[in-house]
Design an enzyme around this catalytic site. Structure first.
Site, PDB file in Angstrom:
ATOM      1  N   GLU A 324       0.831  -1.200   0.000  1.00 35.57           N
ATOM      2  CA  GLU A 324       0.000   0.000   0.000  1.00 35.57           C
ATOM      3  C   GLU A 324       0.868   1.254   0.000  1.00 35.57           C
ATOM      4  OE1 GLU A 324      -3.568  -1.774   2.884  1.00 35.57           O
ATOM      5  OE2 GLU A 324      -2.120  -0.344   3.680  1.00 35.57           O
ATOM      6  N   CYS A 325       0.746   2.079  -1.012  1.00 37.14           N
ATOM      7  CA  CYS A 325       1.390   3.393  -1.078  1.00 37.14           C
ATOM      8  C   CYS A 325       2.889   3.298  -0.765  1.00 37.14           C
ATOM      9  CB  CYS A 325       0.685   4.375  -0.154  1.00 37.14           C
ATOM     10  SG  CYS A 325       1.042   6.103  -0.546  1.00 37.14           S
ATOM     11  N   GLY A 326       3.326   3.621   0.445  1.00 33.19           N
ATOM     12  CA  GLY A 326       4.732   3.534   0.780  1.00 33.19           C
ATOM     13  C   GLY A 326       5.299   2.145   0.569  1.00 33.19           C
ATOM     14  N   MET A 328       4.337   0.136  -1.795  1.00 30.89           N
ATOM     15  CA  MET A 328       4.549   0.053  -3.239  1.00 30.89           C
ATOM     16  C   MET A 328       5.840   0.760  -3.640  1.00 30.89           C
ATOM     17  SD  MET A 328       2.160   1.400  -6.403  1.00 30.89           S
ATOM     18  CE  MET A 328       2.418   3.134  -6.034  1.00 30.89           C
ATOM     19  N   SER A 415      -0.662  -0.572  -5.078  1.00 32.44           N
ATOM     20  CA  SER A 415      -1.357   0.662  -5.456  1.00 32.44           C
ATOM     21  C   SER A 415      -0.998   1.748  -4.459  1.00 32.44           C
ATOM     22  CB  SER A 415      -2.871   0.461  -5.476  1.00 32.44           C
ATOM     23  OG  SER A 415      -3.380   0.388  -4.161  1.00 32.44           O
TER      24      SER A 415
END
Length: 434
Positions: A324-326, A328, A415
């Site tokens: 998730e975010c970081g 990724m 993502s």
């Protein structure tokens, strides 16, 4: 049914002192020997870290869109079963967002306390308080507290500005916090600085608690009745015996406590590790890389080649990875920070990300997986370049916002989204099932 005193702390806007006041209340009542449970309206990660340190208990998010009303009702009911006081910090201004803090207060009959930053303000303070108290009659505001008060004369002007004849009877002056004490909590590009990085935070909280003792807020608010929800889904142990390695350190700390609770309820065994410090993964069937601040720790993350290799081995074995975010960013080929410095990272997901000065995307989003819809939120300052085509695009909850791309490769799902897993336990189980 359970009864427990409860209060929602709100404001006219962000930056008025909601976190400061909520933390001060939590620490004051904790110091009186009371068990305090604190919640945060909306999907925020950073404010809850400070509120957790103030109260001594994990802080959960209450979001009527991400989790649904029954889920929020269950969290409040569970808290009321053991707590002496429930505090809820609102999000943005009282009426901002869909759903708003006011919507949550009305849904559960929780009284509202408003804090207003009185910097460079005198009689207008009363006008702001009056507007907030009367804008929505079904939202019960019990009082107002002034923050950043410069002097006793300033405080008297603010107090006198409340229009006695037109304000509802239940709106009261509840006190103030002086400017030299309340100050401002430090922040960076994603919000407040993490609690464990704020110097002397406990001392600051103790000072604030002393001033709460001088206000009307030293007494408990009225008790509210909380009912158990009737329509919660049954959680089946679909991940029974599955070992999930969860990244958890200064670079990867944006994880909802409700997510971890759900994974435990699904039967998973959570094994926490640090991509910054550990050289190998724990024995695991699945890997969870939540968000955080990897851009602040790029060099250490890049240097830990043993961890890179361990994650590549995990991926090559066909084991699930959710990033998730970081998380990724950590899997990308390169990451470039605000200063133009670039480091090579895992190159497990081919692409490069560059930090931007301005916010790139935010908001509540959902996406449909084969097992159903999963909800969450995005908030980042990054531009992603990749030749990989997304497997899906999220649907923003509000029209006009930009969707986020979801990428899949074998059992890897990445993502910019921070998923709120209780929104769909079935999808969550599928993402981590070997």
């Amino acid at each position: 049914m359970k009864q427990c005193p409860a209060l929602l702390v709100t404001a006219p806007a962000s930056g008025q002192g909601k976190t400061t006041l909520t933390a001060a209340l939590a620490r004051f009542h904790r110091n009186q020997g009371r068990e305090v449970r604190v919640f945060k309206v909306g999907p925020d990660f950073l404010d809850p870290m400070i509120l957790e340190q103030a109260s001594g208990y994990p802080v959960y998010q209450l979001d009527l869109w991400m989790g649904g009303q029954s889920h929020c009702q269950q969290l409040l009911y569970q808290a009321a079963s053991t707590a002496d006081l429930i505090l809820i910090e609102g999000v943005m201004g009282l009426f901002d967002g869909e759903p708003s803090s006011a919507d949550l207060a009305v849904a559960f009959g929780i009284p509202v306390l408003t804090v207003i930053d009185a910097t460079a303000m005198a009689q207008t303070f009363g006008a702001v308080a009056h507007g907030l108290a009367t804008f929505r009659p079904d939202c019960r505001m019990i009082g107002v507290l002034a923050n950043q008060v410069a002097s006793s004369v300033h405080e008297e002007m603010l107090k006198e500005s409340l229009p006695k004849e037109s304000l509802p009877k239940h709106l009261s002056w509840l006190g103030s916090l002086p400017r030299h004490v309340s100050g401002e909590l430090p922040s960076r590009h994603l919000g407040l600085v993490q609690a464990n990085q704020i110097n002397h935070l406990d001392h600051y909280l103790e000072q604030l608690a002393e001033y709460i003792a001088l206000t009307s807020l030293h007494e408990l608010p009225p008790a509210i009745t909380f009912m158990a929800p009737e329509d919660l889904p049954t959680i089946m142990p679909a991940l029974k015996g599955i070992r999930i390695a969860v990244a958890s350190d200064a670079a990867f700390s944006f994880v909802y406590q409700a997510n971890l609770d759900l994974l435990n309820a699904l039967g998973a065994q959570l094994k926490f590790f640090s991509p910054l410090d550990d050289t190998s993964l724990p024995e695991a069937d699945s890997l969870y890389l939540p968000g955080g601040y990897p851009e602040l720790h790029m060099e250490r993350l890049a240097a830990n080649q043993s961890m890179h290799q361990a994650i590549h081995v995990h991926y090559a074995a066909g084991k699930p990875i959710l990033a998730e975010c970081g998380g990724m960013l950590y899997l990308l080929s390169t990451l470039t920070d605000h200063h133009g410095k670039t480091v090579d990272l895992l190159n497990l997901f081919s692409g490069k990300a560059t930090m931007q000065r301005n916010l790139v995307n935010l908001g509540l989003h959902s996406v449909r997986f084969p097992q159903g819809e999963l909800r969450g939120q995005t908030f980042h300052h990054l531009h992603l370049e990749t030749a990989i085509q997304p497997s899906a695009l999220t649907q923003p909850a509000r029209k006009g916002l930009r969707p986020e791309a979801i990428f899949n490769s074998r059992r890897l799902t990445v993502s910019f989204m921070h998923w709120y897993m209780p929104s769909n336990p079935t999808v969550t189980a599928a993402l981590f099932s070997p």
